[in-house]
Scaffold this motif. Structure first.
Motif, mmCIF file in Angstrom:
data_model
loop_
_atom_site.group_PDB
_atom_site.id
_atom_site.type_symbol
_atom_site.label_atom_id
_atom_site.label_comp_id
_atom_site.label_asym_id
_atom_site.label_seq_id
_atom_site.Cartn_x
_atom_site.Cartn_y
_atom_site.Cartn_z
ATOM 1 N N LYS A 51 -38.041 24.058 -38.306
ATOM 2 C CA LYS A 51 -38.424 22.647 -38.289
ATOM 3 C C LYS A 51 -37.191 21.775 -38.517
ATOM 4 C CE LYS A 51 -42.086 21.448 -40.618
ATOM 5 N NZ LYS A 51 -42.970 21.085 -41.769
ATOM 6 N N THR A 52 -37.017 20.737 -37.688
ATOM 7 C CA THR A 52 -35.929 19.787 -37.902
ATOM 8 C C THR A 52 -36.296 18.845 -39.041
ATOM 9 O OG1 THR A 52 -36.786 18.177 -36.300
ATOM 10 C CG2 THR A 52 -35.292 19.873 -35.463
ATOM 11 N N PRO A 59 -39.763 14.709 -36.608
ATOM 12 C CA PRO A 59 -39.582 16.132 -36.907
ATOM 13 C C PRO A 59 -40.246 16.998 -35.845
ATOM 14 C CG PRO A 59 -40.282 14.931 -38.866
ATOM 15 C CD PRO A 59 -40.414 13.983 -37.716
ATOM 16 N N LYS A 60 -39.586 18.076 -35.489
ATOM 17 C CA LYS A 60 -40.135 18.949 -34.457
ATOM 18 C C LYS A 60 -39.737 20.388 -34.740
ATOM 19 C CE LYS A 60 -36.104 18.101 -31.502
ATOM 20 N NZ LYS A 60 -35.613 17.614 -30.199
ATOM 21 N N ASP A 61 -40.467 21.301 -34.129
ATOM 22 C CA ASP A 61 -40.141 22.720 -34.233
ATOM 23 C C ASP A 61 -39.260 23.111 -33.057
ATOM 24 O OD1 ASP A 61 -41.656 22.977 -36.506
ATOM 25 O OD2 ASP A 61 -43.440 23.697 -35.453
ATOM 26 N N ILE A 62 -38.181 23.840 -33.337
ATOM 27 C CA ILE A 62 -37.317 24.327 -32.267
ATOM 28 C C ILE A 62 -37.100 25.824 -32.446
ATOM 29 C CG2 ILE A 62 -36.151 22.115 -31.979
ATOM 30 C CD1 ILE A 62 -33.764 23.277 -33.443
ATOM 31 N N LYS A 63 -36.786 26.489 -31.337
ATOM 32 C CA LYS A 63 -36.544 27.929 -31.362
ATOM 33 C C LYS A 63 -35.042 28.191 -31.423
ATOM 34 C CE LYS A 63 -38.896 30.449 -28.434
ATOM 35 N NZ LYS A 63 -39.524 30.923 -27.169
ATOM 36 N N LEU A 64 -34.640 29.010 -32.379
ATOM 37 C CA LEU A 64 -33.240 29.396 -32.507
ATOM 38 C C LEU A 64 -33.120 30.906 -32.332
ATOM 39 C CD1 LEU A 64 -32.149 27.290 -35.632
ATOM 40 C CD2 LEU A 64 -31.811 26.726 -33.220
ATOM 41 N N GLN A 65 -32.126 31.317 -31.551
ATOM 42 C CA GLN A 65 -31.904 32.742 -31.356
ATOM 43 C C GLN A 65 -31.354 33.381 -32.628
ATOM 44 O OE1 GLN A 65 -29.840 32.144 -27.215
ATOM 45 N NE2 GLN A 65 -30.179 34.330 -27.512
#
Length: 363
Positions: A51-52, A59-65
């Motif tokens: 979550k940012t 605020p948003k959810d992002i995918k991180l490798q």
């Protein structure tokens, strides 16, 4: 991601482990949040959902490798010379990227990590000496009397004021401000705030100059046509990141942060950077505050100062104006035209000031 991917020297709250299952089971005893994160980390999914903070938008959810997060951990270890058996303190919430990365650094590099509740007083009741930790400015402010218990400290999630910088000058703890975001998997650059005369064993830190951010390994920086920072860091991000941060490039690896492009005030044709003005004002204002531009029929925008204070009077306002006018660091254009007092600033979930929403309170 292999399930056995952790450094054999890794310790959590003084406990060593021989398997992933042992780590996950141990984490379940003291923290549901860390337990869930570690389950996700050691799963076969190549990504982690993060979550940012919401400081620069919704605020948003992002995918991180996961592989990129490991690269980030390795870069931090190399830059700060933090090898296996480093003692580290995690005192940030693991809901956000900064706290998660402390765990991943420890797992990847073989640190001895102690976890405490993410309170405003992280060193209260702690006697142990740590090689490394990460805090937000409020935690740093509340840890000044115990700061010598930490050898190297990174500070993010907000600006370190001039007053606070002055308070850390005589500590043996070397403190660094960080520049980064969730999309860059925490910091891609750091700025030393004290102990400039100390000699570092790691040559990558010898070039750190006062007032400038130095990039970590494998980070390329340049500016776009708005004079905003562009980050090309393929080790931690698959995409080139165009920021809204106006910078002055000092060298290929160093930059001075001037402020946010979306915060720039155009007052009578003069462009003002609120963050640089706030840095100067922080020498005389101890309460939370910020400056902004509001519509003005003559100037287009006029510079105003908003202070968080429940008690106000004409005498208080006059006192502030007198101090501001006597502050030599300010140019005549950087002196606020008006001062407003707000009982409580509107904040994000991570306690960062939401400038525009707070500004609406005075309109």
């Amino acid at each position: 991601m292999k399930r056995n991917r952790f450094h054999i020297k890794f310790q959590l709250n003084g406990v060593s482990f021989s398997s992933v299952d042992e780590i996950i089971t141990f984490a379940s005893i003291f923290s549901d949040e860390i337990h869930q994160f570690l389950k996700n980390w050691f799963s076969d999914d190549p990504y982690i959902i993060v979550k940012t903070s919401g400081s620069t938008g919704v605020p948003k959810d992002i995918k991180l490798q996961k592989s990129k997060m490991i690269n980030s951990a390795l870069a931090t270890g190399a830059f700060f010379y933090l090898k296996e058996n480093t003692t580290a303190l995690l005192c940030l919430p693991t809901e956000y990227i900064a706290g998660k990365m402390m765990l991943i650094r420890a797992l990847t590099l073989g640190w001895q990590l102690d976890v405490v509740a993410p309170t405003s007083f992280p060193l209260r009741g702690i006697k142990k000496i740590f090689d490394f930790s990460a805090m937000v400015p409020l935690q740093l402010e509340n840890s000044l009397n115990s700061l010598n218990q930490i050898k190297k400290l990174i500070v993010g999630g907000g600006v370190v004021s001039k007053q606070l910088e002055n308070k850390i000058l005589n500590t043996t703890c070397t403190v660094f401000a960080t520049y980064g975001m969730t999309e860059t998997i925490t910091h891609i650059a750091v700025k030393r705030l004290n102990n400039f005369s100390s000699i570092e064993r790691n040559t990558s830190m010898k070039s750190l100059q006062k007032g400038f951010y130095e990039t970590l390994p494998n980070v390329e920086i340049y500016k776009d046509d708005r004079n905003c920072l562009v980050i090309n860091a393929l080790e931690v991000s698959n995409e080139v990141i165009f920021t809204n941060d106006i910078v002055n490039l000092v060298s290929e690896t160093q930059f001075e942060w001037l402020g946010r492009f979306d915060n720039v005030i155009n007052s009578g044709g003069i462009k003002l950077h609120p963050e640089k003005i706030e840095e100067k004002l922080s020498e005389i204002i101890s309460k939370r505050f910020f400056v902004a531009g509001i519509p003005d029929s003559t100037l287009g925008e006029k510079l105003v100062l908003i202070i968080e204070d429940s008690y106000t009077s004409n005498e208080v306002e006059v006192s502030f104006k007198l101090k501001i006018n006597q502050l030599k660091a300010l140019t005549k254009f950087e002196i606020p035209k008006e001062i407003y007092f707000v009982t409580k600033f509107i904040e994000t979930e991570t306690n960062k000031i939401q400038r525009n929403k707070t500004l609406d309170l005075i309109k």
